[in-house]
Write an enzyme that holds these catalytic residues in place. Structure first.
Site, PDB file in Angstrom:
ATOM      1  N   SER A   1      31.577  89.052 -71.130  1.00 22.41           N
ATOM      2  CA  SER A   1      32.232  89.144 -69.833  1.00 22.41           C
ATOM      3  C   SER A   1      32.733  90.572 -69.614  1.00 22.41           C
ATOM      4  O   SER A   1      31.955  91.517 -69.648  1.00 22.41           O
ATOM      5  CB  SER A   1      33.367  88.108 -69.752  1.00 22.41           C
ATOM      6  OG  SER A   1      33.843  87.982 -68.430  1.00 22.41           O
TER       7      SER A   1
ATOM      8  N   GLU B   1      23.658  88.132 -68.105  1.00 22.95           N
ATOM      9  CA  GLU B   1      24.203  86.806 -67.796  1.00 22.95           C
ATOM     10  C   GLU B   1      25.285  86.987 -66.750  1.00 22.95           C
ATOM     11  O   GLU B   1      25.733  88.113 -66.494  1.00 22.95           O
ATOM     12  CB  GLU B   1      24.783  86.144 -69.045  1.00 22.95           C
ATOM     13  CG  GLU B   1      25.921  86.908 -69.717  1.00 22.95           C
ATOM     14  CD  GLU B   1      27.290  86.731 -69.087  1.00 22.95           C
ATOM     15  OE1 GLU B   1      27.510  85.674 -68.457  1.00 22.95           O
ATOM     16  OE2 GLU B   1      28.135  87.628 -69.224  1.00 22.95           O
TER      17      GLU B   1
ATOM     18  N   HIS C   1      28.587  82.528 -69.991  1.00 24.23           N
ATOM     19  CA  HIS C   1      29.852  81.809 -69.835  1.00 24.23           C
ATOM     20  C   HIS C   1      29.619  80.309 -69.973  1.00 24.23           C
ATOM     21  O   HIS C   1      29.840  79.523 -69.059  1.00 24.23           O
ATOM     22  CB  HIS C   1      30.466  82.140 -68.471  1.00 24.23           C
ATOM     23  CG  HIS C   1      31.005  83.533 -68.372  1.00 24.23           C
ATOM     24  ND1 HIS C   1      30.185  84.641 -68.343  1.00 24.23           N
ATOM     25  CD2 HIS C   1      32.287  83.987 -68.288  1.00 24.23           C
ATOM     26  CE1 HIS C   1      30.944  85.725 -68.236  1.00 24.23           C
ATOM     27  NE2 HIS C   1      32.211  85.358 -68.209  1.00 24.23           N
TER      28      HIS C   1
END
Length: 337
Positions: A103, A209, A280
């Protein structure tokens, strides 16, 4: 016993219990866990003001634990990028620290690649992997700790993980590409374009991602990378999970698959693979950012290999067994999970 420090470089932790739960579980896995003094600091939506989070990051680097595991992502590292002592963080890597997370941690990993000479990642000091609270701090009623995520993390931190496997789309049988593995969260990566913190990697293998991003936004960000010449400079692009987005009544059949098809159409010759178990989501593998690796596909089975001798890895395996290291094998080839 490996030392492991939990710290919070970006978003605030709403509650302390997930961090404490993560520390306990990581201790049970054999790590000597320490929680940074400001891990629970609060300032607006951040884990302390910028000076507090910067000091925590530098404090962890100076201590150089075996593992520096971020408690969560969120947003906040972008505010620090121009002030980070990159040489200090690089010295921690040289002393054996593995910086782990995903992230918002994408900016830390890519910043280190951009500002230091760690691109070869000989010490495997940068790992896209779990976050303490998200992955080790969940209550059992919420699913607890995912076994694959846990096992991959432990093996990676022990220096045993040499490859991860997954099932991809048809059409890539026989592919063998070698290059520097880099990437992470698509939105965070795109935010670094045009800044000194964006690594200039050519001939690499880019993994991506994201979360809460509708497919049209994913398409737009991928096309931005293409129009900036980034995608075409890579040997291959490997897409992980794009999770938690909501359909719109305006979509009319437009999906993530449609978005990827549009990018492929506009980037002829670019290899875009899907299916990487990373993002995630509860089940995620660990990936050594900046390491030289081989991407091999047989049939629909893909294998990403960074072990000492890729020629020893004869077959691609399902991601279900990708994190199991079989030390007894003469070829030292990890089986898939």
């Amino acid at each position: 016993m490996s030392s492991l420090t939990l710290y919070t470089p970006a978003g605030v932790l709403a509650k302390s219990q997930p961090l404490k739960r993560a520390a306990k579980r990581l201790g049970q896995l054999g790590f000597e866990v320490e929680i940074d003094a400001d891990a629970l600091a609060r300032h607006q939506r951040f884990a302390g003001d910028d000076a507090t989070r910067l000091a925590a990051l530098h404090r962890v680097a100076e201590a150089a634990p075996s593992v520096a595991l971020a408690s969560r992502g969120g947003y906040g590292l972008t505010r620090l990028l121009d002030q980070i002592d990159w040489a200090l963080l690089a010295r921690a890597v040289e002393r054996g620290t593995r910086w782990v997370g995903h992230s918002d941690l994408t900016s830390l990993h890519l910043g280190l690649l951009a500002h230091t000479k760690l691109r070869s990642a000989e010490a495997f000091g940068l790992w896209a992997g779990p976050l303490a609270c998200d992955d080790f701090g969940r209550e059992e009623a919420e699913g607890g700790v995912d076994e694959i995520t846990r096992d991959c993390f432990v093996e990676a931190m022990q220096g045993l993980l040499e490859a991860v496997g997954f099932r991809t789309e048809a059409g890539f049988d026989g592919l063998h590409a070698r290059g520097t593995l880099w990437g992470g969260n698509l939105c965070v990566l795109n935010s670094l374009l045009g800044t000194p913190h964006f690594p200039k990697i050519k001939g690499g293998i880019l993994f991506l991602e994201d979360v809460n991003e509708h497919p049209y936004r994913v398409e737009r960000m991928l096309l931005q990378l293409a129009q900036a010449g980034v995608l075409q400079a890579q040997k291959a692009v490997v897409l992980g999970e794009f999770s938690a987005w909501k359909k719109s009544p305006l979509d009319r059949g437009y999906t993530l698959k449609s978005a990827i098809a549009a990018v492929r159409e506009r980037c002829p010759g670019l290899l875009i693979l899907t299916g990487l178990p990373f993002g995630h989501v509860p089940t995620k593998v660990c990936l050594p950012v900046g390491a030289k690796m081989d991407l091999v596909v047989q049939g629909r089975e893909a294998l990403m290999i960074w072990g000492p001798d890729p020629a020893h890895h004869q077959h691609a395996h399902d991601c279900d067994e990708a994190c199991s290291h079989e030390a007894e094998h003469e070829a030292k080839r990890p089986s898939s999970r």
